[in-house]
Design a protein around this motif. Structure first.
Motif, PDB file in Angstrom:
ATOM      1  N   ARG A  83       0.844  -1.213   0.000  1.00  0.00           N
ATOM      2  CA  ARG A  83       0.000   0.000   0.000  1.00  0.00           C
ATOM      3  C   ARG A  83       0.873   1.254   0.000  1.00  0.00           C
ATOM      4  O   ARG A  83       0.626   2.201  -0.753  1.00  0.00           O
ATOM      5  CB  ARG A  83      -0.919   0.006   1.222  1.00  0.00           C
ATOM      6  CG  ARG A  83      -2.012  -1.039   1.217  1.00  0.00           C
ATOM      7  CD  ARG A  83      -2.976  -0.841   2.379  1.00  0.00           C
ATOM      8  NE  ARG A  83      -3.849  -1.998   2.527  1.00  0.00           N
ATOM      9  CZ  ARG A  83      -3.627  -3.006   3.359  1.00  0.00           C
ATOM     10  NH1 ARG A  83      -2.564  -2.976   4.164  1.00  0.00           N
ATOM     11  NH2 ARG A  83      -4.456  -4.025   3.425  1.00  0.00           N
ATOM     12  N   VAL A  84       1.887   1.240   0.859  1.00  0.00           N
ATOM     13  CA  VAL A  84       2.767   2.399   0.961  1.00  0.00           C
ATOM     14  C   VAL A  84       3.568   2.575  -0.329  1.00  0.00           C
ATOM     15  O   VAL A  84       3.736   3.698  -0.830  1.00  0.00           O
ATOM     16  CB  VAL A  84       3.699   2.258   2.181  1.00  0.00           C
ATOM     17  CG1 VAL A  84       4.691   3.408   2.223  1.00  0.00           C
ATOM     18  CG2 VAL A  84       2.894   2.206   3.472  1.00  0.00           C
ATOM     19  N   ALA A  85       4.055   1.472  -0.880  1.00  0.00           N
ATOM     20  CA  ALA A  85       4.831   1.543  -2.121  1.00  0.00           C
ATOM     21  C   ALA A  85       3.986   2.122  -3.249  1.00  0.00           C
ATOM     22  O   ALA A  85       4.441   2.986  -4.010  1.00  0.00           O
ATOM     23  CB  ALA A  85       5.330   0.151  -2.502  1.00  0.00           C
ATOM     24  N   ARG A  86       2.761   1.676  -3.340  1.00  0.00           N
ATOM     25  CA  ARG A  86       1.878   2.171  -4.411  1.00  0.00           C
ATOM     26  C   ARG A  86       1.552   3.642  -4.200  1.00  0.00           C
ATOM     27  O   ARG A  86       1.513   4.427  -5.163  1.00  0.00           O
ATOM     28  CB  ARG A  86       0.610   1.332  -4.433  1.00  0.00           C
ATOM     29  CG  ARG A  86      -0.172   1.462  -5.727  1.00  0.00           C
ATOM     30  CD  ARG A  86      -1.275   0.443  -5.783  1.00  0.00           C
ATOM     31  NE  ARG A  86      -2.037   0.581  -7.017  1.00  0.00           N
ATOM     32  CZ  ARG A  86      -3.336   0.413  -7.102  1.00  0.00           C
ATOM     33  NH1 ARG A  86      -4.038   0.104  -6.014  1.00  0.00           N
ATOM     34  NH2 ARG A  86      -3.960   0.545  -8.250  1.00  0.00           N
ATOM     35  N   ALA A  87       1.322   4.026  -2.953  1.00  0.00           N
ATOM     36  CA  ALA A  87       1.043   5.434  -2.660  1.00  0.00           C
ATOM     37  C   ALA A  87       2.235   6.320  -2.990  1.00  0.00           C
ATOM     38  O   ALA A  87       2.068   7.507  -3.306  1.00  0.00           O
ATOM     39  CB  ALA A  87       0.658   5.595  -1.186  1.00  0.00           C
ATOM     40  N   ALA A  88       3.438   5.733  -2.955  1.00  0.00           N
ATOM     41  CA  ALA A  88       4.659   6.488  -3.274  1.00  0.00           C
ATOM     42  C   ALA A  88       4.895   6.569  -4.779  1.00  0.00           C
ATOM     43  O   ALA A  88       5.890   7.151  -5.213  1.00  0.00           O
ATOM     44  CB  ALA A  88       5.854   5.845  -2.585  1.00  0.00           C
ATOM     45  N   GLY A  89       4.006   5.967  -5.569  1.00  0.00           N
ATOM     46  CA  GLY A  89       4.114   6.066  -7.022  1.00  0.00           C
ATOM     47  C   GLY A  89       4.721   4.866  -7.709  1.00  0.00           C
ATOM     48  O   GLY A  89       4.906   4.875  -8.930  1.00  0.00           O
ATOM     49  N   LEU A  90       5.033   3.814  -6.946  1.00  0.00           N
ATOM     50  CA  LEU A  90       5.585   2.603  -7.537  1.00  0.00           C
ATOM     51  C   LEU A  90       4.463   1.755  -8.130  1.00  0.00           C
ATOM     52  O   LEU A  90       3.352   1.705  -7.591  1.00  0.00           O
ATOM     53  CB  LEU A  90       6.331   1.793  -6.479  1.00  0.00           C
ATOM     54  CG  LEU A  90       7.617   2.451  -5.960  1.00  0.00           C
ATOM     55  CD1 LEU A  90       7.961   1.923  -4.589  1.00  0.00           C
ATOM     56  CD2 LEU A  90       8.763   2.201  -6.930  1.00  0.00           C
ATOM     57  N   ARG A  91       4.754   1.084  -9.245  1.00  0.00           N
ATOM     58  CA  ARG A  91       3.807   0.160  -9.851  1.00  0.00           C
ATOM     59  C   ARG A  91       3.950  -1.197  -9.156  1.00  0.00           C
ATOM     60  O   ARG A  91       5.063  -1.652  -8.876  1.00  0.00           O
ATOM     61  CB  ARG A  91       4.092   0.005 -11.340  1.00  0.00           C
ATOM     62  CG  ARG A  91       3.962   1.291 -12.134  1.00  0.00           C
ATOM     63  CD  ARG A  91       2.505   1.612 -12.443  1.00  0.00           C
ATOM     64  NE  ARG A  91       1.972   0.699 -13.469  1.00  0.00           N
ATOM     65  CZ  ARG A  91       0.681   0.615 -13.778  1.00  0.00           C
ATOM     66  NH1 ARG A  91      -0.199   1.367 -13.140  1.00  0.00           N
ATOM     67  NH2 ARG A  91       0.281  -0.219 -14.724  1.00  0.00           N
ATOM     68  N   THR A  92       2.825  -1.843  -8.871  1.00  0.00           N
ATOM     69  CA  THR A  92       2.860  -3.119  -8.159  1.00  0.00           C
ATOM     70  C   THR A  92       2.100  -4.181  -8.945  1.00  0.00           C
ATOM     71  O   THR A  92       1.046  -3.907  -9.518  1.00  0.00           O
ATOM     72  CB  THR A  92       2.242  -2.986  -6.762  1.00  0.00           C
ATOM     73  OG1 THR A  92       0.877  -2.572  -6.880  1.00  0.00           O
ATOM     74  CG2 THR A  92       3.010  -1.990  -5.903  1.00  0.00           C
ATOM     75  N   CYS A  93       2.635  -5.405  -8.923  1.00  0.00           N
ATOM     76  CA  CYS A  93       2.021  -6.494  -9.674  1.00  0.00           C
ATOM     77  C   CYS A  93       2.182  -7.802  -8.913  1.00  0.00           C
ATOM     78  O   CYS A  93       3.304  -8.192  -8.570  1.00  0.00           O
ATOM     79  CB  CYS A  93       2.667  -6.613 -11.052  1.00  0.00           C
ATOM     80  SG  CYS A  93       2.024  -7.965 -12.071  1.00  0.00           S
TER      81      CYS A  93
END
Length: 214
Positions: free
Chosen positions: A110-120
């Motif tokens: 959640r934090v990574a995605r909020a920081a603008g990272l793409r997640t898969c």
């Protein structure tokens, strides 16, 4: 600069495979030593076997056989402490019910995605139902082997996942608990993280991604 996170499910976003399976073995009343011998042969062949050497795990993970067919195949090879095979139907559902969520790993995403990272999510399935509640909050894309006819460590499934999130291999990190999968990802330039412990993995990702993930 790393811009994306590819991540496995079982044993990474859940408790470890050994812990989950040990709990299931007790509930199923399986002969534990016999189970481990059977699965060692199947898994080692599936992930460390010769190229183009296929077995039932490959077919299951690509969705080429049904979960019920695999359950019947596996149940026929196992034995309970009563000396009889376990009930085949529902065997996989009963096993995967022991794969409990690890919340710090989900929070990290959640934090990574909020920081603008793409997640898969990049997961090999065993015809199992995934607990997808809250996935829209943590994943931009979901790649499940049995739904697309490819499996890790095949190169093409990594290429497929990279295409889905629109990034090159050199822009991504991949988290998995199986070394063969990590080695395959590295051959495409993806940074590999071998998951063993949530806190250690999160710390390693923070260093690689240069962002706080807690």
């Amino acid at each position: 600069m790393l811009k994306g996170v590819l991540i496995d499910w079982g044993g990474v976003l859940t408790v470890g495979l050994s812990e989950a399976v040990a709990e299931w073995i007790v509930a199923e009343r399986l002969d534990a030593d016999h189970y481990r011998q059977v699965m060692r042969e199947l898994i080692v062949h599936a992930y460390e076997g010769l190229e183009n050497s296929e077995n039932v795990i490959h077919a299951l993970e690509r969705g080429e056989i049904s979960g019920l067919d695999f359950e019947r195949h596996l149940a026929a090879r196992l034995v309970t402490t009563d000396g009889v095979p376990p009930v085949a139907e529902g065997l996989l559902d009963r096993m995967f019910s022991r794969f409990h969520r690890v919340e710090p790993m989900y929070e990290m995403l959640r934090v990574a995605r909020a920081a603008g990272l793409r997640t898969c999510l990049l997961s090999n399935s065993w015809a199992n139902e995934y607990p997808r509640e809250g996935w829209d909050d943590v994943f931009d894309e979901v790649v499940i082997s049995g739904e697309i006819g490819m499996r890790k460590p095949e190169q093409r499934i990594f290429e497929h996942a990279l295409g889905r999130i629109g990034l090159a291999g050199e822009q991504c990190v991949f988290v998995d608990d199986i070394e063969a999968n990590i080695e395959a990802a590295r051959r495409l330039g993806i940074v590999g993280v071998h998951h063993r412990d949530p806190e250690v993995t999160i710390g390693e990702l923070e260093t690689l991604l240069r962002v706080s993930l807690r």
